[in-house]
Design an enzyme around this catalytic site. Structure first.
Site, PDB file in Angstrom:
ATOM      1  N   HIS A  22       0.852  -1.202   0.000  1.00 47.93           N
ATOM      2  CA  HIS A  22       0.000   0.000   0.000  1.00 47.93           C
ATOM      3  C   HIS A  22       0.876   1.236   0.000  1.00 47.93           C
ATOM      4  O   HIS A  22       1.972   1.214   0.574  1.00 47.93           O
ATOM      5  CB  HIS A  22      -0.913   0.001   1.242  1.00 47.93           C
ATOM      6  CG  HIS A  22      -2.081   0.917   1.103  1.00 47.93           C
ATOM      7  ND1 HIS A  22      -2.015   2.245   1.450  1.00 47.93           N
ATOM      8  CD2 HIS A  22      -3.321   0.709   0.609  1.00 47.93           C
ATOM      9  CE1 HIS A  22      -3.176   2.807   1.189  1.00 47.93           C
ATOM     10  NE2 HIS A  22      -3.982   1.903   0.675  1.00 47.93           N
ATOM     11  N   GLU A  25      -7.798  -5.396  -0.509  1.00 48.91           N
ATOM     12  CA  GLU A  25      -8.303  -6.155  -1.650  1.00 48.91           C
ATOM     13  C   GLU A  25      -8.251  -7.671  -1.450  1.00 48.91           C
ATOM     14  O   GLU A  25      -8.996  -8.398  -2.098  1.00 48.91           O
ATOM     15  CB  GLU A  25      -7.519  -5.778  -2.914  1.00 48.91           C
ATOM     16  CG  GLU A  25      -7.579  -4.307  -3.259  1.00 48.91           C
ATOM     17  CD  GLU A  25      -8.935  -3.852  -3.762  1.00 48.91           C
ATOM     18  OE1 GLU A  25      -9.955  -4.225  -3.138  1.00 48.91           O
ATOM     19  OE2 GLU A  25      -8.979  -3.122  -4.751  1.00 48.91           O
TER      20      GLU A  25
HETATM   21  N1  ACO Z   1       4.071  -7.452  -4.620  1.00 50.49           N
HETATM   22  C1  ACO Z   1       5.402  -7.462  -4.783  1.00 50.49           C
HETATM   23  N2  ACO Z   1       6.188  -6.387  -4.621  1.00 50.49           N
HETATM   24  C2  ACO Z   1       5.565  -5.239  -4.265  1.00 50.49           C
HETATM   25  C3  ACO Z   1       4.195  -5.157  -4.066  1.00 50.49           C
HETATM   26  C4  ACO Z   1       3.431  -6.339  -4.257  1.00 50.49           C
HETATM   27  N3  ACO Z   1       2.109  -6.346  -4.077  1.00 50.49           N
HETATM   28  N4  ACO Z   1       3.852  -3.896  -3.721  1.00 50.49           N
HETATM   29  C5  ACO Z   1       4.993  -3.201  -3.709  1.00 50.49           C
HETATM   30  N5  ACO Z   1       6.029  -4.001  -4.031  1.00 50.49           N
HETATM   31  C6  ACO Z   1       7.433  -3.638  -4.110  1.00 50.49           C
HETATM   32  C7  ACO Z   1       7.747  -2.955  -5.429  1.00 50.49           C
HETATM   33  O1  ACO Z   1       8.101  -3.878  -6.415  1.00 50.49           O
HETATM   34  C8  ACO Z   1       8.864  -2.029  -5.043  1.00 50.49           C
HETATM   35  O2  ACO Z   1      10.063  -2.759  -4.983  1.00 50.49           O
HETATM   36  P1  ACO Z   1      11.436  -2.101  -5.496  1.00 50.49           P
HETATM   37  O3  ACO Z   1      11.635  -0.874  -4.626  1.00 50.49           O
HETATM   38  O4  ACO Z   1      12.448  -3.173  -5.269  1.00 50.49           O
HETATM   39  O5  ACO Z   1      11.210  -1.758  -6.933  1.00 50.49           O
HETATM   40  C9  ACO Z   1       8.507  -1.624  -3.615  1.00 50.49           C
HETATM   41  O6  ACO Z   1       7.680  -2.662  -3.095  1.00 50.49           O
HETATM   42  C10 ACO Z   1       7.755  -0.309  -3.550  1.00 50.49           C
HETATM   43  O7  ACO Z   1       6.720  -0.336  -4.497  1.00 50.49           O
HETATM   44  P2  ACO Z   1       6.032   0.967  -5.065  1.00 50.49           P
HETATM   45  O8  ACO Z   1       5.429   0.634  -6.391  1.00 50.49           O
HETATM   46  O9  ACO Z   1       6.948   2.149  -5.011  1.00 50.49           O
HETATM   47  O10 ACO Z   1       4.936   1.232  -3.989  1.00 50.49           O
HETATM   48  P3  ACO Z   1       3.647   2.095  -4.212  1.00 50.49           P
HETATM   49  O11 ACO Z   1       3.391   2.808  -2.959  1.00 50.49           O
HETATM   50  O12 ACO Z   1       3.732   2.922  -5.442  1.00 50.49           O
HETATM   51  O13 ACO Z   1       2.580   0.942  -4.500  1.00 50.49           O
HETATM   52  C11 ACO Z   1       0.694  -0.383  -4.615  1.00 50.49           C
HETATM   53  C12 ACO Z   1       1.419   0.714  -3.824  1.00 50.49           C
HETATM   54  C13 ACO Z   1       0.415   0.122  -6.029  1.00 50.49           C
HETATM   55  C14 ACO Z   1      -0.638  -0.684  -3.947  1.00 50.49           C
HETATM   56  C15 ACO Z   1       1.562  -1.663  -4.654  1.00 50.49           C
HETATM   57  O14 ACO Z   1       1.818  -2.108  -3.348  1.00 50.49           O
HETATM   58  C16 ACO Z   1       0.962  -2.762  -5.515  1.00 50.49           C
HETATM   59  O15 ACO Z   1       1.161  -2.771  -6.733  1.00 50.49           O
HETATM   60  N6  ACO Z   1       0.188  -3.722  -4.895  1.00 50.49           N
HETATM   61  C17 ACO Z   1      -0.438  -4.767  -5.683  1.00 50.49           C
HETATM   62  C18 ACO Z   1      -1.753  -4.272  -6.279  1.00 50.49           C
HETATM   63  C19 ACO Z   1      -2.823  -4.052  -5.217  1.00 50.49           C
HETATM   64  O16 ACO Z   1      -2.959  -4.839  -4.296  1.00 50.49           O
HETATM   65  N7  ACO Z   1      -3.589  -2.962  -5.391  1.00 50.49           N
HETATM   66  C20 ACO Z   1      -4.629  -2.559  -4.455  1.00 50.49           C
HETATM   67  C21 ACO Z   1      -4.124  -1.495  -3.512  1.00 50.49           C
HETATM   68  S1  ACO Z   1      -5.335  -1.083  -2.274  1.00 50.49           S
HETATM   69  C22 ACO Z   1      -6.358   0.001  -3.023  1.00 50.49           C
HETATM   70  O17 ACO Z   1      -5.963   0.818  -3.827  1.00 50.49           O
HETATM   71  C23 ACO Z   1      -7.825  -0.046  -2.712  1.00 50.49           C
END
Ligand code: ACO
Length: 361
Positions: free
Chosen positions: A244, A303
């Site tokens: 998140h 989710e």
């Molecule tokens: N699985 C694996 N790795 C992840 C995940 C995940 N679900 N989420 C974040 N990471 C990793 C990224 O790959 C990144 O790694 P890196 O620094 O080595 O490249 C690091 O964690 C940071 O990720 P960001 O993309 O910068 O984090 P951000 O705050 O932008 O992302 C998000 C938040 C989009 C929700 C992300 O965690 C994600 O893609 N989750 C999966 C999709 C999801 O569950 N969406 C629903 C969110 S809840 C909602 O909106 C209602």
């Protein structure tokens, strides 16, 4: 500049606060724990809308019921072209047919639309005729009845009500921000809601729960979880339902929804063994994420258990995001009104990093 506007405060709001370190969500002075499973969706809608609309009735149930009946006329516009699209695209197209405006009646129609149009689209895609709303029912009860063509059990209605309350508002998430930007131009509540739906449908936001089911189905058995997850991460995939932007601990909505799934399925014949299997997958995912990203706390988000709950309520995964919109729409509407009443045009700046025209020699 902050990448993805992370940590940037872009609005003052009285509507909700997301504390990412404490794992706490406050909606207008009430903690989520005090609302989920205790207050009805209509009561929480009143809580969010109070002060932002003239003549807001104390009991919103009859007004929302009347609005469902009113917007049902638009279902006739569902054509075969729309039925080939995803449910959220069909629901969005029907919502776009409603008149724009800034008043309570417009807001009620928009709040009703997601429920009525989602049911009609899902039924039409299954070759079934739409079911007209029953104004006398609660929003949750009628939402399920219109989907199924028959009354849902009280436990199912309670579970959907808990879900709708749990996702009703959540600070300045991507869809709410989109809605506020649009509202700030005075385009109208309908335009703001359409922007909200469009932002919500992406898999990094409200589009994640359908793929959670795909993941669970692909894993199949608890003993496959580790290998499947390792392989997905090795291929650069993200695990849906985890991570998140704001929460650095567990998303409190995940717990509220897990409790709702437990209440609905324990001692019933709904999805036997499914919750225990999902818990095993969740535990494996958290352990692996901790191993692979020791410096980035990644925990379960809303989710993961949304997927379980909506599956238990017999929604097709393709429609999960529509149900999310059914709850979140009242938050978008509150934020849009808060923006119109007290805000200014939202117009940030960008930094130009392209080439400049060559100076004449
Ligand atoms: N699985 C694996 N790795 C992840 C995940 C995940 N679900 N989420 C974040 N990471 C990793 C990224 O790959 C990144 O790694 P890196 O620094 O080595 O490249 C690091 O964690 C940071 O990720 P960001 O993309 O910068 O984090 P951000 O705050 O932008 O992302 C998000 C938040 C989009 C929700 C992300 O965690 C994600 O893609 N989750 C999966 C999709 C999801 O569950 N969406 C629903 C969110 S809840 C909602 O909106 C209602």
């Amino acid at each position: 500049m902050s990448d993805g506007l992370e940590g940037v405060v872009a609005a003052d709001t009285v509507l909700s606060e997301v504390d990412g370190h404490a794992g706490r969500l406050v909606i207008r002075g009430h903690s989520l724990d005090d609302l989920a499973g205790r207050a009805t969706f209509e009561a929480v809608t009143h809580l969010l809308w109070d002060g932002f609309f003239d003549d807001l009735p104390r009991d919103l149930a009859p007004a929302l019921g009347a609005a469902r009946a009113e917007v049902f006329a638009e279902v006739a516009a569902l054509d075969t072209g729309l039925l080939d699209r995803t449910p959220i695209e069909g629901m969005r197209a029907l919502t776009a047919r409603l008149a724009d405006g800034d008043d309570l009646n417009t807001a009620l129609r928009l709040a009703a639309a997601a429920s009525v149009f989602t049911a009609a689209v899902v039924r039409a895609q299954a070759g079934e005729a739409p079911v007209a709303p029953d104004m006398a029912l609660s929003h949750a009860a009628d939402t399920l009845r219109m989907l199924r063509g028959k009354a849902a059990a009280p436990a199912e209605v309670a579970a959907l009500d808990t879900y709708l309350v749990t996702v009703s508002d959540h600070g300045l998430n991507a869809s709410t921000f989109a809605a506020r930007v649009i509202a700030s131009t005075l385009a109208g509540l309908g335009s703001a809601v359409l922007g909200g739906i469009s932002a919500l449908k992406g898999p990094l936001h409200g589009g994640a729960p359908g793929p959670v089911i795909d993941m669970l189905d692909a894993i199949g058995r608890p003993e496959n979880a580790r290998a499947w997850i390792e392989d997905a991460l090795d291929h650069g995939e993200r695990l849906m339902g985890f991570g998140h932007r704001v929460y650095r601990v567990r998303d409190p909505r995940a717990d509220a929804l897990k409790k709702a799934v437990k209440r609905l399925t324990d001692g019933s014949n709904i999805m036997p063994g499914r919750l225990a299997f999902a818990e095993a997958v969740e535990a494996a995912a958290l352990a692996i994420l901790r191993e692979r990203k020791p410096n980035r706390p990644l925990d379960t988000n809303v989710e993961f258990y949304t997927a379980l709950l909506l599956e238990a309520l017999a929604y097709p995964p393709s429609a999960f995001t529509c149900v999310f919109a059914t709850g979140r729409v009242v938050g978008w509407l509150a934020h849009a009104r808060e923006q119109v009443v007290g805000g200014r045009l939202i117009r940030p700046a960008s930094r130009y990093i392209g080439p400049m025209p060559l100076e004449a020699a």
